[in-house]
Design an enzyme around this catalytic site. Structure first.
Site, PDB file in Angstrom:
ATOM      1  N   HIS A 153     -11.307  -2.027   1.033  1.00 54.47           N
ATOM      2  CA  HIS A 153     -11.271  -0.647   0.559  1.00 54.47           C
ATOM      3  C   HIS A 153     -11.393  -0.506  -0.955  1.00 54.47           C
ATOM      4  O   HIS A 153     -10.429  -0.184  -1.647  1.00 54.47           O
ATOM      5  CB  HIS A 153      -9.944   0.006   0.993  1.00 54.47           C
ATOM      6  CG  HIS A 153     -10.095   1.476   1.278  1.00 54.47           C
ATOM      7  ND1 HIS A 153      -9.019   2.311   1.352  1.00 54.47           N
ATOM      8  CD2 HIS A 153     -11.171   2.242   1.492  1.00 54.47           C
ATOM      9  CE1 HIS A 153      -9.427   3.537   1.623  1.00 54.47           C
ATOM     10  NE2 HIS A 153     -10.732   3.520   1.708  1.00 54.47           N
ATOM     11  N   ASP A 213      -0.270  -0.548  -4.832  1.00 56.44           N
ATOM     12  CA  ASP A 213      -1.548  -0.021  -5.358  1.00 56.44           C
ATOM     13  C   ASP A 213      -1.447   1.373  -5.942  1.00 56.44           C
ATOM     14  O   ASP A 213      -2.328   1.814  -6.678  1.00 56.44           O
ATOM     15  CB  ASP A 213      -2.646  -0.082  -4.285  1.00 56.44           C
ATOM     16  CG  ASP A 213      -2.385   0.863  -3.129  1.00 56.44           C
ATOM     17  OD1 ASP A 213      -1.226   1.288  -2.923  1.00 56.44           O
ATOM     18  OD2 ASP A 213      -3.358   1.185  -2.415  1.00 56.44           O
ATOM     19  N   ASN A 214      -0.386   2.100  -5.604  1.00 54.35           N
ATOM     20  CA  ASN A 214      -0.153   3.437  -6.175  1.00 54.35           C
ATOM     21  C   ASN A 214       1.261   3.856  -5.819  1.00 54.35           C
ATOM     22  O   ASN A 214       1.929   3.185  -5.039  1.00 54.35           O
ATOM     23  CB  ASN A 214      -1.176   4.470  -5.663  1.00 54.35           C
ATOM     24  CG  ASN A 214      -1.360   4.460  -4.157  1.00 54.35           C
ATOM     25  OD1 ASN A 214      -2.382   4.020  -3.645  1.00 54.35           O
ATOM     26  ND2 ASN A 214      -0.361   4.919  -3.430  1.00 54.35           N
ATOM     27  N   CYS A 258      -5.554   4.048  -3.452  1.00 57.67           N
ATOM     28  CA  CYS A 258      -6.040   2.775  -2.903  1.00 57.67           C
ATOM     29  C   CYS A 258      -7.363   2.317  -3.503  1.00 57.67           C
ATOM     30  O   CYS A 258      -7.467   1.220  -4.048  1.00 57.67           O
ATOM     31  CB  CYS A 258      -6.244   2.881  -1.390  1.00 57.67           C
ATOM     32  SG  CYS A 258      -4.937   3.707  -0.487  1.00 57.67           S
ATOM     33  N   LYS A 284       1.458   9.376  -5.511  1.00 57.69           N
ATOM     34  CA  LYS A 284       0.080   8.908  -5.295  1.00 57.69           C
ATOM     35  C   LYS A 284      -0.900  10.056  -5.549  1.00 57.69           C
ATOM     36  O   LYS A 284      -0.607  11.200  -5.170  1.00 57.69           O
ATOM     37  CB  LYS A 284      -0.034   8.459  -3.833  1.00 57.69           C
ATOM     38  CG  LYS A 284      -1.438   8.142  -3.345  1.00 57.69           C
ATOM     39  CD  LYS A 284      -1.393   7.803  -1.867  1.00 57.69           C
ATOM     40  CE  LYS A 284      -2.776   7.469  -1.334  1.00 57.69           C
ATOM     41  NZ  LYS A 284      -2.763   7.127   0.102  1.00 57.69           N
ATOM     42  N   HIS A 291       1.740   2.331   3.989  1.00 59.56           N
ATOM     43  CA  HIS A 291       0.833   3.486   4.076  1.00 59.56           C
ATOM     44  C   HIS A 291       0.994   4.142   5.457  1.00 59.56           C
ATOM     45  O   HIS A 291       1.292   3.453   6.427  1.00 59.56           O
ATOM     46  CB  HIS A 291      -0.599   2.958   3.883  1.00 59.56           C
ATOM     47  CG  HIS A 291      -1.661   4.003   3.691  1.00 59.56           C
ATOM     48  ND1 HIS A 291      -1.980   4.931   4.660  1.00 59.56           N
ATOM     49  CD2 HIS A 291      -2.497   4.250   2.657  1.00 59.56           C
ATOM     50  CE1 HIS A 291      -2.964   5.707   4.219  1.00 59.56           C
ATOM     51  NE2 HIS A 291      -3.297   5.317   2.999  1.00 59.56           N
ATOM     52  N   ASP A 347       0.839  -1.191   0.000  1.00 58.43           N
ATOM     53  CA  ASP A 347       0.000   0.000   0.000  1.00 58.43           C
ATOM     54  C   ASP A 347       0.883   1.255   0.000  1.00 58.43           C
ATOM     55  O   ASP A 347       1.633   1.485   0.957  1.00 58.43           O
ATOM     56  CB  ASP A 347      -0.874  -0.036   1.267  1.00 58.43           C
ATOM     57  CG  ASP A 347      -2.036   0.922   1.202  1.00 58.43           C
ATOM     58  OD1 ASP A 347      -2.100   1.739   0.279  1.00 58.43           O
ATOM     59  OD2 ASP A 347      -2.902   0.846   2.109  1.00 58.43           O
ATOM     60  N   ASP A 348       0.832   2.022  -1.054  1.00 59.28           N
ATOM     61  CA  ASP A 348       1.599   3.286  -1.150  1.00 59.28           C
ATOM     62  C   ASP A 348       3.110   3.069  -1.239  1.00 59.28           C
ATOM     63  O   ASP A 348       3.885   3.932  -0.837  1.00 59.28           O
ATOM     64  CB  ASP A 348       1.341   4.218   0.051  1.00 59.28           C
ATOM     65  CG  ASP A 348      -0.051   4.823   0.051  1.00 59.28           C
ATOM     66  OD1 ASP A 348      -0.903   4.364  -0.724  1.00 59.28           O
ATOM     67  OD2 ASP A 348      -0.290   5.753   0.855  1.00 59.28           O
ATOM     68  N   ARG A 372      -7.894  -0.834  -6.223  1.00 57.73           N
ATOM     69  CA  ARG A 372      -8.456  -2.086  -5.721  1.00 57.73           C
ATOM     70  C   ARG A 372      -9.731  -2.443  -6.467  1.00 57.73           C
ATOM     71  O   ARG A 372      -9.999  -3.611  -6.765  1.00 57.73           O
ATOM     72  CB  ARG A 372      -8.692  -1.987  -4.211  1.00 57.73           C
ATOM     73  CG  ARG A 372      -7.398  -2.083  -3.437  1.00 57.73           C
ATOM     74  CD  ARG A 372      -7.447  -1.363  -2.086  1.00 57.73           C
ATOM     75  NE  ARG A 372      -6.119  -0.846  -1.772  1.00 57.73           N
ATOM     76  CZ  ARG A 372      -5.179  -1.536  -1.118  1.00 57.73           C
ATOM     77  NH1 ARG A 372      -5.450  -2.732  -0.655  1.00 57.73           N
ATOM     78  NH2 ARG A 372      -3.997  -1.015  -0.914  1.00 57.73           N
ATOM     79  N   LYS A 385      -6.266  -5.422   3.588  1.00 56.59           N
ATOM     80  CA  LYS A 385      -7.083  -4.230   3.338  1.00 56.59           C
ATOM     81  C   LYS A 385      -8.054  -4.439   2.173  1.00 56.59           C
ATOM     82  O   LYS A 385      -7.649  -4.823   1.087  1.00 56.59           O
ATOM     83  CB  LYS A 385      -6.120  -3.069   3.042  1.00 56.59           C
ATOM     84  CG  LYS A 385      -6.763  -1.799   2.522  1.00 56.59           C
ATOM     85  CD  LYS A 385      -5.760  -0.680   2.606  1.00 56.59           C
ATOM     86  CE  LYS A 385      -6.163   0.519   1.773  1.00 56.59           C
ATOM     87  NZ  LYS A 385      -5.302   1.679   2.039  1.00 56.59           N
TER      88      LYS A 385
HETATM   89 CA   LIG Z   1      -2.601   3.094  -1.452  1.00 53.39          CA
END
Ligand SMILES: [Ca+2]
Length: 508
Positions: A114, A316-317, A72, A357, A212, A34-35, A76, A112
């Site tokens: 989301h 994810d980013n 995110c 991001k 994240h 994540d991130d 997703r 996660k």
């Molecule tokens: Ca993210």
């Protein structure tokens, strides 16, 4: 002409393989960070210890042009459905878990969620443990426990957890040593043990919240990195840049983008120790995630699943430049701290790209993607073909022998936008997307072949766009919009058509 042009997209280093048509269907493991920035992992040029992610690269394919949807939730949604996030409404979309379960897979998820209406267990997953939205406190997402400080939260938000179909809010773990990254892995490993004897393949989606914000890591992980970042982000960018050239991640004609205009020169920073600590905590979070990926890979070996399991790792980013310091008086690291690492470190995290991001420049939407499939995908290979997170749905459908449905629960389903990447393993090539588009919080982009148009604001105002030739200028430093006004017009029109088609009303 279009096909000929698109062929230029095909990978330079060609993953080739004998694809065995009658081989058993693979187990599928998708691991999402994540991130995490483009260059954080060692196998993409980073200095953080990521031996297990690097082992996936050693035994698999690394992509240099793998795209997500800048944040995110949209990423997703796109990953789960094979659609652009703008098209996902829960009624006219189906998830990869639903399709794989229908095809006979055991479907497991931890981490996660989301990005989709309802709970994972209402969207095709047999089992689920994790946080339903956003990123939680890594040490305790719930209420204060006796003898401990109040867990810091993002604007006081209590993030709901779910275990299978049950929603738990607040979720206060009893174990004082609970750490989100470990806990998500614990559940994933338990699932694999529990279903090990089943005579059916499994799909495991392990979605970490690391790295994240908030910056929170076990002290022993922070200690490994403390002091290592005193040389600063300018040196770090240079070091990563050199390493990614040595590794072949950066092609010969890439250039390192200049330091982000919002980042100060390191030499002008006074409180260097504080900045060193922030990056040390971030590195500790990535390191701990990598250790947990190692636990998962060990479990696959232990259960004799390693050979017939396709493992995918992605983020994810791009790196996150959001500034969200809920506890400015408490340094990053512990449970009662909520801090971020800011623009300059994020800029280093996304070396060599521009932006972060939320943005549609490469630093926002291009992240690591590693695929390991022993005996099928070539080892230690770099693939330069562009691909998109929405390609996972048709790819996994094809590998699982499942058809993407026309209807689901009596509803007509939006046709899949992604394109299967399976032929990349069969013969090293595939027909590229004729067009890829992005929109997120006003940031827009469209890619045709090697041309990319990126901008903000009114899409009809051509002055709002930058134009890049990614073949010659992968890091988007040389804006060609003034030189090719017709191309800008053409691509801006294409973007507007896409926005209309996918149900998003452009802000005009
Ligand atoms: Ca993210």
């Amino acid at each position: 002409m279009r096909i000929a042009l698109l062929c230029l997209f095909l990978p330079l280093a060609t993953p080739t393989i004998a694809f065995v048509a009658d081989a058993p269907r693979p187990n599928i493991v998708v691991i999402m960070a994540d991130d995490m920035g483009f260059s954080d992992a060692g196998c993409y040029g980073g200095e953080i210890a990521t031996p297990h992610i690097d082992s996936l690269a050693q035994e698999g394919i690394r992509f240099t042009q793998f795209y997500n949807c800048a944040r995110c939730v949209p990423t997703r949604a796109s990953l789960l459905t094979g659609l652009y996030p703008q098209q996902v409404d829960g009624t006219h979309s189906v998830t990869i878990a639903e399709v794989l379960r229908e095809a006979g897979y055991r479907t497991l998820m931890s981490g996660k969620w989301h990005g989709h209406p309802g709970l994972p267990t209402e969207n095709g997953f047999d089992r689920y443990y994790g946080v339903i939205s956003g990123s939680c406190n890594f040490f305790n997402p719930g209420n204060q426990r006796p003898g401990e400080p109040v867990p810091a939260k993002d604007y006081g938000q209590i993030r709901p957890f779910s275990i299978d179909g049950r929603v738990i809010k607040p979720y206060t773990p009893e174990d004082p040593n609970w750490y989100a990254t470990d806990a998500f892995t614990d559940y994933a490993l338990d699932y694999l043990d529990e279903y090990a004897k089943e005579d059916r393949p499994f799909f495991l989606y392990l979605a970490f919240t690391a790295p994240h914000h908030p910056l929170q890591a076990p002290q022993e992980e922070i200690d490994k990195y403390l002091g290592k970042y005193m040389t600063g982000w300018d040196v770090l960018r240079q070091q990563r840049w050199r390493r990614m050239q040595e590794l072949g991640i950066a092609a010969d004609n890439w250039r390192l983008s200049p330091r982000d205009p919002e980042a100060l020169a390191w030499e002008n920073i006074e409180d260097k120790e504080e900045w060193d600590l922030a990056m040390a905590v971030y590195a500790g979070m990535v390191d701990r995630m990598d250790q947990n990926i190692g636990r998962l890979l060990n479990k696959l070996r232990e259960l004799d699943n390693e050979k017939n399991t396709l493992v995918i790792f992605l983020s994810d980013n791009g790196a996150c430049a959001e500034i969200n310091n809920q506890t400015p008086e408490i340094p990053p690291g512990p449970m009662d701290s909520y801090r971020t690492y800011d623009v300059a470190w994020a800029n280093a995290g996304d070396t060599p790209f521009r932006k972060f991001k939320q943005w549609t420049h490469e630093g926002g939407i291009c992240t690591p993607y590693i695929l390991k499939w022993p005996g099928v995908a070539d080892a230690n290979t770099i693939c330069r073909a562009p691909a998109h997170v929405m390609d996972l749905m048709p790819t996994l459908c094809e590998l699982a022998g499942a058809d993407y449905p026309a209807k689901w629960s009596g509803e007509q389903i939006t046709p899949v936008e992604g394109r299967s990447m399976a032929t990349l393993f069969r013969n090293g090539t595939r027909e590229a997307h004729p067009e890829l588009c992005w929109e997120h919080v006003g940031h827009k982009a469209v890619r045709h072949g090697n041309w990319k148009l990126v901008g903000d604001g009114d899409p009809k105002d051509l002055g709002n766009w930058e134009l890049f030739d990614l073949e010659a200028d992968r890091t988007e430093v040389n804006d060609l919009a003034d030189r090719y006004p017709q191309r800008v017009q053409q691509m801006a029109d294409a973007w507007i058509r896409w926005a209309d088609r996918t149900g998003w009303e452009p802000r005009r």
